[in-house]
Design an enzyme around this catalytic site. Structure first.
Site, PDB file in Angstrom:
ATOM      1  N   ASP A  44       0.837  -1.209   0.000  1.00 55.33           N
ATOM      2  CA  ASP A  44       0.000   0.000   0.000  1.00 55.33           C
ATOM      3  C   ASP A  44       0.868   1.254   0.000  1.00 55.33           C
ATOM      4  O   ASP A  44       1.634   1.488   0.935  1.00 55.33           O
ATOM      5  CB  ASP A  44      -0.872  -0.008   1.264  1.00 55.33           C
ATOM      6  CG  ASP A  44      -1.809   1.190   1.326  1.00 55.33           C
ATOM      7  OD1 ASP A  44      -2.941   1.071   0.821  1.00 55.33           O
ATOM      8  OD2 ASP A  44      -1.411   2.248   1.862  1.00 55.33           O
ATOM      9  N   TYR A  49       2.786   9.858  -0.349  1.00 47.01           N
ATOM     10  CA  TYR A  49       3.885   9.308   0.465  1.00 47.01           C
ATOM     11  C   TYR A  49       5.254   9.605  -0.157  1.00 47.01           C
ATOM     12  O   TYR A  49       6.279   9.447   0.502  1.00 47.01           O
ATOM     13  CB  TYR A  49       3.752   7.788   0.661  1.00 47.01           C
ATOM     14  CG  TYR A  49       2.485   7.334   1.351  1.00 47.01           C
ATOM     15  CD1 TYR A  49       1.611   8.241   1.963  1.00 47.01           C
ATOM     16  CD2 TYR A  49       2.144   5.989   1.398  1.00 47.01           C
ATOM     17  CE1 TYR A  49       0.443   7.814   2.568  1.00 47.01           C
ATOM     18  CE2 TYR A  49       0.974   5.559   2.017  1.00 47.01           C
ATOM     19  CZ  TYR A  49       0.124   6.472   2.577  1.00 47.01           C
ATOM     20  OH  TYR A  49      -1.022   6.048   3.184  1.00 47.01           O
ATOM     21  N   LYS A  74      -2.981   5.848  -4.215  1.00 47.79           N
ATOM     22  CA  LYS A  74      -4.115   6.748  -3.924  1.00 47.79           C
ATOM     23  C   LYS A  74      -3.891   8.119  -4.533  1.00 47.79           C
ATOM     24  O   LYS A  74      -2.746   8.576  -4.620  1.00 47.79           O
ATOM     25  CB  LYS A  74      -4.267   6.926  -2.405  1.00 47.79           C
ATOM     26  CG  LYS A  74      -4.086   5.651  -1.597  1.00 47.79           C
ATOM     27  CD  LYS A  74      -4.244   5.867  -0.112  1.00 47.79           C
ATOM     28  CE  LYS A  74      -3.839   4.626   0.671  1.00 47.79           C
ATOM     29  NZ  LYS A  74      -2.408   4.512   0.970  1.00 47.79           N
ATOM     30  N   HIS A 107      -7.933   9.305  -1.700  1.00 46.65           N
ATOM     31  CA  HIS A 107      -7.243   9.245  -0.404  1.00 46.65           C
ATOM     32  C   HIS A 107      -8.054   9.896   0.715  1.00 46.65           C
ATOM     33  O   HIS A 107      -8.000   9.450   1.877  1.00 46.65           O
ATOM     34  CB  HIS A 107      -5.869   9.930  -0.544  1.00 46.65           C
ATOM     35  CG  HIS A 107      -4.861   9.523   0.471  1.00 46.65           C
ATOM     36  ND1 HIS A 107      -3.518   9.533   0.226  1.00 46.65           N
ATOM     37  CD2 HIS A 107      -4.986   9.084   1.745  1.00 46.65           C
ATOM     38  CE1 HIS A 107      -2.861   9.127   1.303  1.00 46.65           C
ATOM     39  NE2 HIS A 107      -3.736   8.846   2.239  1.00 46.65           N
TER      40      HIS A 107
HETATM   41  N1  LIG Z   1      -5.419   6.058   3.943  1.00 43.23           N
HETATM   42  C1  LIG Z   1      -4.847   6.793   4.872  1.00 43.23           C
HETATM   43  O1  LIG Z   1      -5.220   7.961   5.107  1.00 43.23           O
HETATM   44  C2  LIG Z   1      -3.702   6.225   5.645  1.00 43.23           C
HETATM   45  C3  LIG Z   1      -3.217   6.904   6.775  1.00 43.23           C
HETATM   46  C4  LIG Z   1      -2.157   6.329   7.484  1.00 43.23           C
HETATM   47  C5  LIG Z   1      -1.630   5.111   7.068  1.00 43.23           C
HETATM   48  N2  LIG Z   1      -2.103   4.482   5.948  1.00 43.23           N
HETATM   49  C6  LIG Z   1      -1.540   3.182   5.487  1.00 43.23           C
HETATM   50  O2  LIG Z   1      -1.544   2.246   6.567  1.00 43.23           O
HETATM   51  C7  LIG Z   1      -0.212   1.794   6.803  1.00 43.23           C
HETATM   52  C8  LIG Z   1       0.004   1.480   8.279  1.00 43.23           C
HETATM   53  O3  LIG Z   1      -0.237   2.606   9.088  1.00 43.23           O
HETATM   54  P1  LIG Z   1       0.905   3.463   9.766  1.00 43.23           P
HETATM   55  O4  LIG Z   1       2.172   3.228   9.032  1.00 43.23           O
HETATM   56  O5  LIG Z   1       0.426   4.858   9.840  1.00 43.23           O
HETATM   57  O6  LIG Z   1       0.985   2.959  11.254  1.00 43.23           O
HETATM   58  P2  LIG Z   1       1.059   1.558  12.055  1.00 43.23           P
HETATM   59  O7  LIG Z   1       1.297   0.421  11.134  1.00 43.23           O
HETATM   60  O8  LIG Z   1      -0.098   1.552  12.978  1.00 43.23           O
HETATM   61  O9  LIG Z   1       2.333   1.804  12.978  1.00 43.23           O
HETATM   62  C9  LIG Z   1       3.618   1.895  12.477  1.00 43.23           C
HETATM   63  C10 LIG Z   1       4.534   2.076  13.674  1.00 43.23           C
HETATM   64  O10 LIG Z   1       4.575   0.864  14.452  1.00 43.23           O
HETATM   65  C11 LIG Z   1       5.936   0.427  14.589  1.00 43.23           C
HETATM   66  N3  LIG Z   1       5.921  -1.052  14.537  1.00 43.23           N
HETATM   67  C12 LIG Z   1       5.662  -1.827  13.463  1.00 43.23           C
HETATM   68  N4  LIG Z   1       5.677  -3.124  13.809  1.00 43.23           N
HETATM   69  C13 LIG Z   1       5.967  -3.178  15.116  1.00 43.23           C
HETATM   70  C14 LIG Z   1       6.138  -4.251  16.039  1.00 43.23           C
HETATM   71  N5  LIG Z   1       5.980  -5.517  15.654  1.00 43.23           N
HETATM   72  N6  LIG Z   1       6.445  -3.959  17.324  1.00 43.23           N
HETATM   73  C15 LIG Z   1       6.606  -2.674  17.730  1.00 43.23           C
HETATM   74  N7  LIG Z   1       6.450  -1.597  16.888  1.00 43.23           N
HETATM   75  C16 LIG Z   1       6.139  -1.861  15.591  1.00 43.23           C
HETATM   76  C17 LIG Z   1       6.676   1.038  13.418  1.00 43.23           C
HETATM   77  O11 LIG Z   1       8.034   1.275  13.738  1.00 43.23           O
HETATM   78  P3  LIG Z   1       9.236   0.586  12.907  1.00 43.23           P
HETATM   79  O12 LIG Z   1       9.094   1.000  11.480  1.00 43.23           O
HETATM   80  O13 LIG Z   1      10.449   1.146  13.559  1.00 43.23           O
HETATM   81  O14 LIG Z   1       9.100  -0.911  13.102  1.00 43.23           O
HETATM   82  C18 LIG Z   1       5.938   2.389  13.268  1.00 43.23           C
HETATM   83  O15 LIG Z   1       6.434   3.326  14.182  1.00 43.23           O
HETATM   84  C19 LIG Z   1       0.649   2.943   6.268  1.00 43.23           C
HETATM   85  O16 LIG Z   1       1.987   2.587   6.077  1.00 43.23           O
HETATM   86  C20 LIG Z   1      -0.098   3.318   5.022  1.00 43.23           C
HETATM   87  O17 LIG Z   1       0.189   2.426   3.967  1.00 43.23           O
HETATM   88  C21 LIG Z   1      -3.141   5.028   5.251  1.00 43.23           C
END
Ligand SMILES: NC(=O)c1ccc[n+]([C@@H]2O[C@H](COP(=O)([O-])OP(=O)(O)OC[C@H]3O[C@@H](n4cnc5c(N)ncnc54)[C@H](OP(=O)(O)O)[C@@H]3O)[C@@H](O)[C@H]2O)c1
Length: 284
Positions: A44, A49, A74, A107
């Site tokens: 994704d 991004y 997106k 998005h």
């Molecule tokens: N459509 C939208 O508006 C929207 C908004 C936000 C996100 N997204 C999508 O959703 C995806 C995921 O959301 P997100 O990246 O915002 O947040 P998330 O996946 O909830 O959290 C990512 C955070 O968690 C840490 N992490 C990952 N695995 C871990 C584990 N096993 N143990 C401890 N910490 C861990 C990562 O650090 P490290 O990298 O250091 O492991 C990072 O700081 C995004 O990458 C994006 O593709 C979409």
């Protein structure tokens, strides 16, 4: 890997890898390569991004047949119009170095979403996108878009995690044949989620980590999950969720964590719309 079938018959993996906030090209490419090696088949990204080139490079160099990888990107609000979405789509395709996208999303529910949706419908009908959907839409916005256009969104990608569980929204979307995909499965670590006592207890019982419990919870709820990690060990850990099952009791305990509020900026507050629009228009 488990799959869900979208409203047009396309199959989408239930567990995906996201690349938000990994802007550095080298880190993005390595993270996506690691994710693909681990077994992830849903990647994704988004024009916003700023890392579609690196994502495309990792996909093309993976040696995995293109048709086995489900790529989502997106269109952002600066392109939220008929012409803008067409332009953004072609640019995403060029940056990714691909000749079609599996899932293309609006998005945000901000700007001329109707104009942009009609562009997506045309690209979909022309075979350049396998499925089209939305992100951060509420039920009324989905109903409005679906009723006054041809194609019903296949997916709505929304903030969904243990602190904001959105069962009612998922039920509504399911009733309309729309798949719920979550972003921020770990609430990006907010509210000390990784040391939450309810989750730690459940994780210890299963010999798993809190991260694995949160992703397993999404899978058992029928939600397609996205998580992000730039750390190879965590990338692998986050995919290792297919060998255990949460009990009904576990699921009920996790239910108690729901605060029914966003831990980020709520997309349905005027201040958030103003903030997002402010990236494009200076009048606010
Ligand atoms: N459509 C939208 O508006 C929207 C908004 C936000 C996100 N997204 C999508 O959703 C995806 C995921 O959301 P997100 O990246 O915002 O947040 P998330 O996946 O909830 O959290 C990512 C955070 O968690 C840490 N992490 C990952 N695995 C871990 C584990 N096993 N143990 C401890 N910490 C861990 C990562 O650090 P490290 O990298 O250091 O492991 C990072 O700081 C995004 O990458 C994006 O593709 C979409």
């Amino acid at each position: 890997m488990e799959f869900v079938t979208l409203n047009n018959g396309v199959k989408m993996p239930m567990v995906g890898f996201g690349v938000f906030q990994i802007q550095d090209a080298d880190t993005t490419e390595k993270a996506v390569a690691e994710a693909l090696r681990t077994g992830y088949r849903l990647i994704d990204t988004a024009e916003a991004y700023g890392n579609e080139e690196a994502v495309g490079k990792a996909i093309r160099n993976s040696g995995i047949p293109r048709e086995e990888i489900f790529v989502t990107t997106k269109v952002f609000i600066n392109h939220m119009s008929y012409e803008g979405a067409k332009e953004a789509f072609n640019e995403s395709l060029r940056k990714l170095g691909l000749d079609y996208i599996d899932l293309y999303l609006l998005h945000q529910p901000v700007g001329d979403t109707f104009g942009a949706w009609r562009a997506l419908e045309e690209l979909y009908k022309a075979g350049k996108i396998r499925a089209i959907g939305v992100s951060n839409f509420k039920e009324d916005q989905i109903a409005n878009l679906s009723i006054f256009n041809d194609v019903v969104p296949a997916v709505n990608q929304i903030e969904l995690h243990v602190f904001h569980q959105k069962e009612e929204q998922q039920a509504y979307q399911t009733s309309k044949g729309i798949v719920t995909e979550s972003w921020g499965a770990f609430a990006e670590g907010h509210n000390n989620v990784f040391s939450n006592p309810v989750l730690v207890d459940i994780a210890q019982k299963h010999g798993k980590t809190v991260a694995q419990v949160m992703l397993r919870w999404q899978l058992q709820r029928g939600v397609v999950s996205l998580s992000k990690s730039a750390n190879p060990e965590r990338v692998r850990q986050n995919f290792d969720i297919f060998d255990f099952e949460l009990s009904e009791d576990d699921m009920n305990h996790i239910k108690t964590l729901d605060t029914k509020t966003s831990v980020f900026a709520d997309h349905h507050e005027a201040s958030t719309v103003e903030l997002l629009a402010g990236f494009v228009f200076k009048k606010f």
